[in-house]
Design an enzyme around this catalytic site. Structure first.
Site, PDB file in Angstrom:
ATOM      1  N   HIS A 114       0.694  -1.088  -0.053  1.00 42.44           N
ATOM      2  CA  HIS A 114       0.004   0.084  -0.147  1.00 42.44           C
ATOM      3  C   HIS A 114       0.773   1.282  -0.123  1.00 42.44           C
ATOM      4  O   HIS A 114       0.167   2.512  -0.520  1.00 42.44           O
ATOM      5  CB  HIS A 114      -1.186   0.048   1.186  1.00 42.44           C
ATOM      6  CG  HIS A 114      -0.890   0.367   2.360  1.00 42.44           C
ATOM      7  ND1 HIS A 114      -0.445  -0.531   3.455  1.00 42.44           N
ATOM      8  CD2 HIS A 114      -0.555   1.628   3.164  1.00 42.44           C
ATOM      9  CE1 HIS A 114       0.031  -0.053   4.504  1.00 42.44           C
ATOM     10  NE2 HIS A 114      -0.136   1.284   4.406  1.00 42.44           N
ATOM     11  N   ASP A 120       1.385  -7.609   2.486  1.00 41.00           N
ATOM     12  CA  ASP A 120       1.394  -6.212   2.165  1.00 41.00           C
ATOM     13  C   ASP A 120       3.031  -5.645   1.971  1.00 41.00           C
ATOM     14  O   ASP A 120       3.390  -5.152   2.933  1.00 41.00           O
ATOM     15  CB  ASP A 120       0.516  -5.310   3.385  1.00 41.00           C
ATOM     16  CG  ASP A 120       0.390  -3.941   2.793  1.00 41.00           C
ATOM     17  OD1 ASP A 120       0.897  -3.546   1.884  1.00 41.00           O
ATOM     18  OD2 ASP A 120      -0.599  -3.411   3.629  1.00 41.00           O
ATOM     19  N   SER A 168       3.883   2.424   8.584  1.00 40.17           N
ATOM     20  CA  SER A 168       3.771   1.183   7.514  1.00 40.17           C
ATOM     21  C   SER A 168       5.115   1.037   6.908  1.00 40.17           C
ATOM     22  O   SER A 168       5.596   1.814   6.456  1.00 40.17           O
ATOM     23  CB  SER A 168       2.834   1.810   6.350  1.00 40.17           C
ATOM     24  OG  SER A 168       1.389   1.359   6.773  1.00 40.17           O
TER      25      SER A 168
HETATM   26  N1  ARG Z   1      -4.877   0.398   7.571  1.00 37.97           N
HETATM   27  C1  ARG Z   1      -3.719   0.652   6.978  1.00 37.97           C
HETATM   28  C2  ARG Z   1      -3.095   2.061   6.945  1.00 37.97           C
HETATM   29  O1  ARG Z   1      -3.739   2.726   7.557  1.00 37.97           O
HETATM   30  C3  ARG Z   1      -3.677  -0.204   5.389  1.00 37.97           C
HETATM   31  C4  ARG Z   1      -4.382   0.703   4.461  1.00 37.97           C
HETATM   32  C5  ARG Z   1      -4.338   0.189   3.132  1.00 37.97           C
HETATM   33  N2  ARG Z   1      -5.282  -1.030   2.849  1.00 37.97           N
HETATM   34  C6  ARG Z   1      -6.483  -1.093   2.646  1.00 37.97           C
HETATM   35  N3  ARG Z   1      -6.993  -2.151   2.493  1.00 37.97           N
HETATM   36  N4  ARG Z   1      -7.300   0.078   2.074  1.00 37.97           N
HETATM   37  O2  ARG Z   1      -2.760   2.582   5.966  1.00 37.97           O
HETATM   38  N1  GLU Z   2      -1.472   1.306   7.566  1.00 41.76           N
HETATM   39  C1  GLU Z   2      -0.713   2.354   8.396  1.00 41.76           C
HETATM   40  C2  GLU Z   2       0.375   3.016   7.379  1.00 41.76           C
HETATM   41  O1  GLU Z   2       0.080   3.409   6.404  1.00 41.76           O
HETATM   42  C3  GLU Z   2      -0.252   1.857   9.365  1.00 41.76           C
HETATM   43  C4  GLU Z   2      -1.459   1.458  10.411  1.00 41.76           C
HETATM   44  C5  GLU Z   2      -1.385   2.374  11.765  1.00 41.76           C
HETATM   45  O2  GLU Z   2      -2.031   3.259  11.736  1.00 41.76           O
HETATM   46  O3  GLU Z   2      -0.781   2.047  12.757  1.00 41.76           O
HETATM   47  O4  GLU Z   2       1.217   3.854   8.102  1.00 41.76           O
END
Ligand code: ARG
Ligand code: GLU
Length: 702
Positions: free
Chosen positions: A89, A225, A637
């Site tokens: 991502h 990921d 991330s």
């Molecule tokens: N929750 C994660 C973050 O905050 C991953 C987001 C990307 N994945 C998704 N299915 N939208 O960035």
């Molecule tokens: N998916 C999040 C990012 O892009 C990390 C998840 C979180 O907020 O801990 O940094």
């Protein structure tokens, strides 16, 4: 009497310390250069290396193998030839930009089979931390209490500029100074920025984004990921803009990969770039988030997402057009819900109130601290409606795509630029969705916005039209830009195009509403600056009040260390979440007719063959993701998860839903970060991608 009062204060103080500052467990995002202060605790918890191994300016250390990837992710070096890992991502935009119908890397994945096949990414950069230093004294030199805020800020800015100049003189480095603890301390961060960063590999989205938004923020999780990039440098190993002559960058340090994995209870640390936390805000701020801001933002996004989902399910083209928009709207929408649940469950507001009472008692005989809380509370009172109005605008009105698109093109924008933006906009624009969204969001906007931020003329126009939904429908009917056909009829004629845009009712509505809420935005900004000033004093007071508590500065997108251990958790009564998932679980979730759960055939075949080689765990299975107690937030991330010997065991990519309040309060029993197991990553590169040649550059240990 006096004695009693004092005893009561002490009692309160004790309650506050115990309740609000609980046994620290694994909370904290620590400064690498000061990690020596934590090393004893780290070693007690299982870490085997030294502070110098984590951060050193004298010899290569872990920090030399970590980069800020793009504007808000982390990456780590895994070879002596510039190879780096981050999340799928995090590389999503680059992967998408290289994708076309003929080369659909999003769907099929991308595996460079040689260096010549690696794909350059204009605009992408990575930065290494060269060193960080406490420069508080130099930054605050000459600053006195008698100065006005403006005088002080301008002196700080001048001091900072000269500190930066000195720190980077005669080098190709860049530097920035960032405040810690609201300006009680300042640190300089000297960085080396590389701009030739090429895409090497990415798995299919059905792996890299497996489970989509359904599984996002959730456990059990089965997402692979990750993506792979390579940093290139000039022949002198220094940063150089893209050139075919560039060569792979030779880092001072890269991570050895542990193929033995980690198990429950094992020490882990994360080293990366957490973006923003609000650890020290007062109860009023949390109250606003829980009771005002989050409910508003969540509800407005629920409405938008319902329409997106309905229309995307109806039509394949719309599904693709709104995939990225849906994902980004849904990501924060889901996070806020988890955050609210967590804050409510923990009783954060009540705990903070108790802490504030203890602070007041402690500060009663300290003139420099006595007034700070009442003043903070007063300012939060004034901020409330203004911040709420800004939220209404950002999440309500600005969610209407036609308004944002037309209204944000400033008058006088060159025609070529207008056309460029229009191409991007109409490629992924569904008038059907936007009309439905507009009718709903505009009505909500008018209903919820504090009345003084809606102009009388607009209110009259809405009444005349017979209501907000009817009014916005009229605006869209009259706009020349409400469909791609409308735009195409105009785009050939520069004069007509500019004129139409200047007179467009959708653009006008955007600008008119924006102008009416602008005072709220300005007021919120002013108040937030004043609030930050007071937090500086308040946090200083907290530190004096609790000298034995290990404070850490809020995250600010600079390099930090957090540590903990692999652990499951208990999300609700009678339920236990195991700390790792396996390939079996992917096959269990396999649902070919559901886009996000359609396992690639190649992975099904690998599962059927059971030929996992050295990538299987001791238990004979492929481990996919695991949980740990490391304190993380957005920006972490892509960060490396390291074992007790500092070897790479996973790549961080998410937190569990019930963890997301850890930006405000960390709950050791519930807060878990989610990482993809490095062995699953290597298994995919090796067996699915057939890019096993990449492994030759890496260093493995059992
Ligand atoms: N929750 C994660 C973050 O905050 C991953 C987001 C990307 N994945 C998704 N299915 N939208 O960035
Ligand atoms: N998916 C999040 C990012 O892009 C990390 C998840 C979180 O907020 O801990 O940094």
């Amino acid at each position: 009497m006096k004695m009693m009062k004092k005893a009561k204060w002490c009692g309160l103080l004790l309650v506050a310390l115990v309740v609000v500052l609980p046994s620290r467990a694994d909370e904290g995002m620590w400064l690498p250069s000061l990690i020596g202060e934590r090393i004893k605790d780290m070693r007690q918890k299982g870490f085997r290396l030294t502070a110098e191994d984590i951060y050193s300016v004298n010899h290569a250390s872990m920090k030399d193998a970590i980069v800020l990837f793009g504007g808000g992710c982390t990456g780590e070096l895994v070879s002596g030839e510039g190879l780096l890992f981050t999340n799928h991502h995090c590389g999503y935009r680059q992967i998408q930009q290289h994708s076309s119908v003929e080369h659909d890397y999003l769907t099929n994945g991308f595996w460079a089979m040689s260096r010549a096949e690696e794909l350059p990414n204009p605009g992408l950069s990575v930065s290494f931390l060269v060193r960080m230093d406490d420069v508080t004294e130099a930054v605050l030199k000459g600053v006195t209490d008698k100065m006005t805020v403006a005088e002080r800020d301008s002196l700080i800015a001048r001091n900072s500029a000269s500190v930066i100049e000195k720190a980077t003189e005669g080098t190709h480095y860049t530097a920035a100074i960032k405040p810690l603890y609201f300006g009680n301390q300042y640190f300089i961060y000297v960085t080396e920025v590389f701009t030739d960063v090429r895409l090497v590999a990415a798995p299919p989205s059905a792996i890299g984004k497996f489970g989509g938004d359904t599984d996002n923020w959730m456990w059990p999780r089965h997402t692979g990921d990750f993506s792979v990039f390579r940093i290139y440098a000039g022949k002198d190993n220094k940063p150089a803009s893209y050139s075919r002559e560039n060569v792979p960058y030779r880092p001072k340090k890269y991570f050895t990969i542990a193929t033995s994995g980690v198990k429950e209870g094992d020490f882990t640390m994360i080293y990366g770039f957490p973006g923003r936390t609000q650890r020290y805000v007062i109860s009023d701020a949390v109250d606003f988030i829980l009771n005002r801001s989050n409910p508003l933002k969540i509800d407005l996004r629920t409405r938008r997402l319902r329409i997106f989902n309905e229309e995307q399910a109806r039509d394949t083209r719309t599904r693709i057009q709104y995939a990225a928009k849906n994902a980004s709207v849904a990501n924060a929408w889901k996070k806020w819900q988890g955050e609210s649940k967590g804050i409510a469950r923990l009783g954060t507001i009540e705990k903070k109130r108790q802490q504030e009472a203890a602070f007041e008692a402690w500060a009663a005989d300290k003139p420099q601290y006595r007034g700070v809380l009442p003043q903070l509370k007063k300012l939060y009172g004034e901020l409330d409606e203004n911040a709420y109005a800004v939220d209404c605008f950002n999440e309500g009105l600005a969610g209407i795509e036609l308004l944002s698109f037309t209204g944000r093109i400033a008058p006088g924008t060159p025609v070529a630029e207008i056309r460029k933006r229009a191409e991007v906009f109409y490629k992924d624009y569904s008038p059907v969705i936007d009309r439905r969204v507009a009718a709903d969001l505009f009505s909500e906007y008018v209903k919820r916005l504090p009345a003084r931020f809606l102009s009388d003329s607009l209110r009259r126009a809405i009444d005349a039209a017979g209501g907000a939904a009817a009014y916005i429908e009229e605006v869209m009917n009259r706009s020349s830009f409400a469909s791609v056909e409308g735009y195409e009829a105009l785009k050939g004629d520069s004069v007509a195009l500019t004129k139409a845009l200047a007179e467009d009712p959708a653009a006008a509505l955007y600008r008119q509403t924006r102008k009416s809420v602008l005072p709220a935005g300005k007021e919120a900004k002013r108040l937030n600056l004043e609030i930050a000033e007071l937090y500086k004093v308040y946090v200083q007071g907290l530190r004096e009040m609790s000298p034995d508590y290990a404070f850490y500065p809020d995250a600010n997108l600079t390099l930090r260390v957090a540590y903990g251990h692999v652990a499951g958790y208990r999300p609700q009564d009678a339920v236990w979440h195991e700390p790792y998932t396996t390939l079996e679980g992917i096959i269990e979730k396999d649902t070919p007719e559901v886009y996000d759960y359609n396992v690639p055939q190649g992975l099904r075949d690998l599962y059927a063959s059971k030929d996992y080689g050295r990538w299987a765990d001791r238990d004979g299975r492929i481990h996919v993701a695991f949980l740990a107690t490391n304190h993380t937030t957005g920006g972490n991330s892509g960060s490396p998860i390291l074992d007790r010997r500092g070897r790479l065991v996973g790549i961080n990519f998410d937190r569990t839903w019930l963890s997301t309040m850890s930006d405000i309060e960390f709950d050791p029993s519930m807060c878990r970060n989610i990482a993809v197991d490095i062995r699953y990553v290597l298994f995919l590169i090796d067996r699915l991608g057939g890019a096993g040649y990449l492994l030759d550059e890496m260093t493995f240990e059992k």
